[in-house]
Design a protein around this motif. Structure first.
Motif, PDB file in Angstrom:
ATOM      1  N   ASP A   1       0.869  -1.171   0.000  1.00 14.92           N
ATOM      2  CA  ASP A   1       0.000   0.000   0.000  1.00 14.92           C
ATOM      3  C   ASP A   1       0.909   1.226   0.000  1.00 14.92           C
ATOM      4  N   TYR A   2       0.929   1.946  -1.118  1.00 21.73           N
ATOM      5  CA  TYR A   2       1.786   3.121  -1.261  1.00 21.73           C
ATOM      6  C   TYR A   2       0.910   4.361  -1.424  1.00 21.73           C
ATOM      7  N   LEU A   3       1.139   5.348  -0.597  1.00 19.91           N
ATOM      8  CA  LEU A   3       0.403   6.610  -0.678  1.00 19.91           C
ATOM      9  C   LEU A   3       1.365   7.740  -1.029  1.00 19.91           C
ATOM     10  N   ASP A   4       0.940   8.586  -1.947  1.00 18.04           N
ATOM     11  CA  ASP A   4       1.747   9.740  -2.352  1.00 18.04           C
ATOM     12  C   ASP A   4       0.812  10.941  -2.454  1.00 18.04           C
ATOM     13  N   GLY A   5       0.936  11.870  -1.520  1.00 20.03           N
ATOM     14  CA  GLY A   5       0.049  13.032  -1.483  1.00 20.03           C
ATOM     15  C   GLY A   5       0.751  14.305  -1.894  1.00 20.03           C
ATOM     16  N   ILE A   6       0.141  15.046  -2.814  1.00 18.92           N
ATOM     17  CA  ILE A   6       0.771  16.235  -3.382  1.00 18.92           C
ATOM     18  C   ILE A   6      -0.206  17.413  -3.323  1.00 18.92           C
ATOM     19  N   ALA A   7       0.274  18.543  -2.812  1.00 16.01           N
ATOM     20  CA  ALA A   7      -0.522  19.774  -2.796  1.00 16.01           C
ATOM     21  C   ALA A   7      -0.211  20.591  -4.041  1.00 16.01           C
ATOM     22  N   GLU A   8      -1.259  21.003  -4.751  1.00 17.28           N
ATOM     23  CA  GLU A   8      -1.089  21.744  -5.996  1.00 17.28           C
ATOM     24  C   GLU A   8      -1.919  23.028  -5.947  1.00 17.28           C
ATOM     25  N   TYR A   9      -1.298  24.138  -6.301  1.00 17.90           N
ATOM     26  CA  TYR A   9      -2.071  25.375  -6.397  1.00 17.90           C
ATOM     27  C   TYR A   9      -2.878  25.379  -7.690  1.00 17.90           C
ATOM     28  N   GLY A  10      -4.067  25.947  -7.635  1.00 20.22           N
ATOM     29  CA  GLY A  10      -4.920  25.998  -8.812  1.00 20.22           C
ATOM     30  C   GLY A  10      -5.568  27.356  -8.962  1.00 20.22           C
ATOM     31  N   MET A  11      -6.888  27.366  -9.025  1.00 22.09           N
ATOM     32  CA  MET A  11      -7.636  28.611  -9.078  1.00 22.09           C
ATOM     33  C   MET A  11      -7.219  29.511  -7.918  1.00 22.09           C
ATOM     34  N   LYS A  12      -7.395  30.797  -8.066  1.00 24.67           N
ATOM     35  CA  LYS A  12      -7.037  31.747  -7.016  1.00 24.67           C
ATOM     36  C   LYS A  12      -7.669  31.337  -5.682  1.00 24.67           C
TER      37      LYS A  12
ATOM     38  N   ARG B   1      -3.955  16.133  -4.094  1.00 30.83           N
ATOM     39  CA  ARG B   1      -4.117  14.908  -4.868  1.00 30.83           C
ATOM     40  C   ARG B   1      -3.397  13.756  -4.158  1.00 30.83           C
ATOM     41  N   LEU B   2      -4.151  12.738  -3.761  1.00 31.73           N
ATOM     42  CA  LEU B   2      -3.567  11.553  -3.138  1.00 31.73           C
ATOM     43  C   LEU B   2      -3.612  10.397  -4.128  1.00 31.73           C
ATOM     44  N   LEU B   3      -2.432   9.881  -4.467  1.00 28.02           N
ATOM     45  CA  LEU B   3      -2.328   8.737  -5.365  1.00 28.02           C
ATOM     46  C   LEU B   3      -2.025   7.497  -4.519  1.00 28.02           C
ATOM     47  N   GLU B   4      -2.868   6.496  -4.620  1.00 26.47           N
ATOM     48  CA  GLU B   4      -2.679   5.263  -3.858  1.00 26.47           C
ATOM     49  C   GLU B   4      -2.481   4.099  -4.826  1.00 26.47           C
ATOM     50  N   ASP B   5      -1.419   3.351  -4.586  1.00 26.89           N
ATOM     51  CA  ASP B   5      -1.103   2.145  -5.343  1.00 26.89           C
ATOM     52  C   ASP B   5      -1.139   1.004  -4.347  1.00 26.89           C
ATOM     53  N   PHE B   6      -2.079   0.077  -4.527  1.00 25.25           N
ATOM     54  CA  PHE B   6      -2.203  -0.974  -3.522  1.00 25.25           C
ATOM     55  C   PHE B   6      -2.490  -2.336  -4.151  1.00 25.25           C
TER      56      PHE B   6
ATOM     57  N   HIS C   1      -4.649  -8.217  -9.934  1.00 24.55           N
ATOM     58  CA  HIS C   1      -3.662  -7.192 -10.255  1.00 24.55           C
ATOM     59  C   HIS C   1      -3.675  -6.095  -9.191  1.00 24.55           C
ATOM     60  N   PRO C   2      -2.590  -5.311  -9.117  1.00 26.23           N
ATOM     61  CA  PRO C   2      -2.594  -4.145  -8.231  1.00 26.23           C
ATOM     62  C   PRO C   2      -3.613  -3.114  -8.722  1.00 26.23           C
ATOM     63  N   CYS C   3      -3.994  -2.207  -7.865  1.00 28.17           N
ATOM     64  CA  CYS C   3      -4.938  -1.148  -8.231  1.00 28.17           C
ATOM     65  C   CYS C   3      -4.342   0.213  -7.908  1.00 28.17           C
TER      66      CYS C   3
ATOM     67  N   ILE D   1     -11.512  23.052 -14.958  1.00 29.74           N
ATOM     68  CA  ILE D   1     -11.908  22.142 -13.885  1.00 29.74           C
ATOM     69  C   ILE D   1     -11.652  20.721 -14.371  1.00 29.74           C
ATOM     70  N   GLU D   2     -10.862  19.998 -13.615  1.00 24.96           N
ATOM     71  CA  GLU D   2     -10.498  18.624 -13.971  1.00 24.96           C
ATOM     72  C   GLU D   2     -11.364  17.643 -13.187  1.00 24.96           C
ATOM     73  N   PHE D   3     -12.097  16.802 -13.899  1.00 20.31           N
ATOM     74  CA  PHE D   3     -12.878  15.735 -13.278  1.00 20.31           C
ATOM     75  C   PHE D   3     -12.137  14.427 -13.519  1.00 20.31           C
ATOM     76  N   TYR D   4     -11.796  13.744 -12.443  1.00 22.87           N
ATOM     77  CA  TYR D   4     -10.960  12.546 -12.533  1.00 22.87           C
ATOM     78  C   TYR D   4     -11.803  11.299 -12.263  1.00 22.87           C
ATOM     79  N   TYR D   5     -11.702  10.321 -13.162  1.00 21.03           N
ATOM     80  CA  TYR D   5     -12.421   9.049 -13.033  1.00 21.03           C
ATOM     81  C   TYR D   5     -11.400   7.928 -12.870  1.00 21.03           C
ATOM     82  N   ASN D   6     -11.466   7.243 -11.738  1.00 21.71           N
ATOM     83  CA  ASN D   6     -10.535   6.161 -11.463  1.00 21.71           C
ATOM     84  C   ASN D   6     -10.861   4.917 -12.279  1.00 21.71           C
TER      85      ASN D   6
END
Length: 209
Positions: A67-78, A84-89, A95-97, A171-176
């Motif tokens: 279980d790997y977690l990688d969390g990143i803070a990104e500036y966007g709109m004012k 964004r938290l990316l999890e690889d588990f 298969h892994p997800c 605006i980014e809509f993300y679908y896993n």
């Protein structure tokens, strides 16, 4: 069971901003790590790792799980931070997800920004139709039937993802994986410009551009 956590938490030397940073960090610990905000960030991460490992201590094949977690803070709109938290588990199966979770925060107040705060509920059907049109354009098809032939939206109707980022230009809509299509299709991002939603976005956020 191998567990790795690499997360960015907010920190500032500005006394006026310390309260906001703590509010955001507390929410990251509670929502993403399921840990008490009464802990400091290092203790919360350590506790998360211990709890995940404990769940698999008795499993004979736990040594191949991760279980790997990688969390990143990104500036966007004012006045917005997109986290964004990316999890690889892998906890068994074919298969892994990989899964991405996106949270948004007001940098002035520390408040979590919900979908309803950006788009009034009454306008959600219009946004849903816009996302469907964008998806078809991205995949170069002209009908839902063609999407179905690709394996997309076979098991669900188009929906508005709560995983969205308020970027500076769109605006980014993300679908896993599995959200709108089988695993082999992978994750998919749909971006809409602020001009695309100028008639349905809340005026509160329209003024932040």
């Amino acid at each position: 069971m191998e567990v790795k956590v690499k997360m960015q938490f907010l920190k500032t030397d500005n006394d006026n901003k310390k309260k906001v940073c703590k509010l955001i960090n507390d929410q990251l610990m509670e929502v993403l790590l399921k840990q008490s905000s009464e802990q400091n960030t290092d203790d919360a991460v350590s506790q998360y790792i211990e709890e995940v490992k404990k769940d698999f201590q008795s499993d004979e094949v736990a040594s191949v799980y991760h279980d790997y977690l990688d969390g990143i803070a990104e500036y966007g709109m004012k006045n917005v931070i997109n986290y964004r938290l990316l999890e690889d588990f892998f906890t068994g199966g074919a298969h892994p997800c990989k899964q991405t979770t996106i949270l948004r925060f007001n940098t002035q107040t520390g408040e979590f920004i919900t979908l309803d705060a950006v788009f009034p509920t009454i306008n959600h059907p219009q946004l849903q139709n816009l996302l469907l049109a964008k998806l078809m354009k991205d995949l170069n098809v002209h009908s839902v039937h063609e999407l179905h032939k690709m394996g997309v939206l076979e098991m669900t109707d188009m929906f508005i993802s709560n995983n969205f980022a308020l970027r500076d230009d769109s605006i980014e809509f993300y679908y896993n994986e599995y959200d709108i299509a089988p695993y082999a299709f992978g994750a998919h991002t749909i971006c809409v410009s602020y001009d695309d939603v100028k008639d349905i976005i809340s005026t509160t956020w329209e003024n932040h551009k």
